[in-house]
Design a protein around this motif. Structure first.
Motif, mmCIF file in Angstrom:
data_model
loop_
_atom_site.group_PDB
_atom_site.id
_atom_site.type_symbol
_atom_site.label_atom_id
_atom_site.label_comp_id
_atom_site.label_asym_id
_atom_site.label_seq_id
_atom_site.Cartn_x
_atom_site.Cartn_y
_atom_site.Cartn_z
ATOM 1 N N GLY A 7 1.623 -1.155 -4.519
ATOM 2 C CA GLY A 7 3.050 -1.463 -4.531
ATOM 3 C C GLY A 7 3.845 -0.178 -4.631
ATOM 4 O O GLY A 7 3.481 0.725 -5.398
ATOM 5 N N ALA A 27 -0.517 -6.958 -11.013
ATOM 6 C CA ALA A 27 -0.039 -5.631 -10.637
ATOM 7 C C ALA A 27 0.009 -4.751 -11.879
ATOM 8 O O ALA A 27 0.531 -5.164 -12.917
ATOM 9 N N VAL A 58 2.657 -2.719 -0.240
ATOM 10 C CA VAL A 58 3.836 -3.561 -0.396
ATOM 11 C C VAL A 58 4.979 -2.643 -0.815
ATOM 12 O O VAL A 58 4.896 -1.964 -1.832
ATOM 13 N N GLU A 96 13.265 -6.317 -3.377
ATOM 14 C CA GLU A 96 13.116 -5.653 -4.670
ATOM 15 C C GLU A 96 14.329 -5.868 -5.572
ATOM 16 O O GLU A 96 14.464 -5.188 -6.597
ATOM 17 N N ALA A 126 7.697 -0.735 -9.469
ATOM 18 C CA ALA A 126 6.718 -0.956 -8.396
ATOM 19 C C ALA A 126 5.790 -2.112 -8.754
ATOM 20 O O ALA A 126 5.435 -2.930 -7.905
ATOM 21 N N LEU A 130 5.241 -5.549 -6.673
ATOM 22 C CA LEU A 130 3.896 -5.968 -6.270
ATOM 23 C C LEU A 130 3.541 -7.335 -6.856
ATOM 24 O O LEU A 130 2.957 -8.173 -6.168
ATOM 25 N N TRP A 133 5.062 -10.044 -4.830
ATOM 26 C CA TRP A 133 4.289 -10.274 -3.605
ATOM 27 C C TRP A 133 3.052 -11.106 -3.911
ATOM 28 O O TRP A 133 2.738 -12.054 -3.197
#
Length: 147
Positions: A7, A27, A58, A96, A126, A130, A133
């Protein structure tokens, strides 16, 4: 998913990096890289991708609150294109919105000092991107034979 997923929270000064755990379920914040621009940024991300034998990246996509792609989102889209060419693996864009705010709130609740927050907020953002996702993948119905 056999390989890990990386990520990325791309900022103007820093790049936050997160990586999935070995099972691809969560993540984990990994690193904060300094932005240098151009090929140096791509090379730094490629180094992380190789280190984890990642199968996908990602990248945070900074849409406006209305879901519109403004200047920052178009910049992220262009960066994603360069990253795809440099890595030859899929690069997905993920909204984001408020990921840095969410990361800051986590750090504030954990009573992390201001200096330490500055060091880790990008990698935590990050990880937020991630994890979004990963959660979206889990929510999608799977097609194919029943197990």
């Amino acid at each position: 998913m056999s390989g890990r997923v990386i990520g990325i929270d791309i900022g103007t000064r820093r790049i936050g990096v997160a990586v999935t755990d070995g099972l691809g379920l969560t993540a984990q914040p990994h690193a904060t890289l300094a932005r240098h621009g151009g090929q140096r940024d791509l090379d730094a991300i490629a180094t992380v991708v190789r280190a984890f034998a990642a199968e996908r990246v990602v990248l945070g996509h900074p849409l406006t609150p209305e879901g519109i792609a403004g200047r920052a989102a178009r910049s992220a889209e262009a960066f994603a294109g360069r990253l795809r060419a440099a890595l030859a693996i899929p690069v997905d864009l993920v909204d984001e919105s408020f990921s840095t705010v969410e990361a800051e709130e986590v750090l504030l609740r954990a009573d992390v000092s201001r200096a330490r927050r500055k060091q880790v907020v990008d990698r935590l953002a990050a990880a937020v991107i991630l994890q979004r996702w990963l959660d979206a993948r889990k929510a999608r119905p799977r097609s194919g034979p029943a197990e």
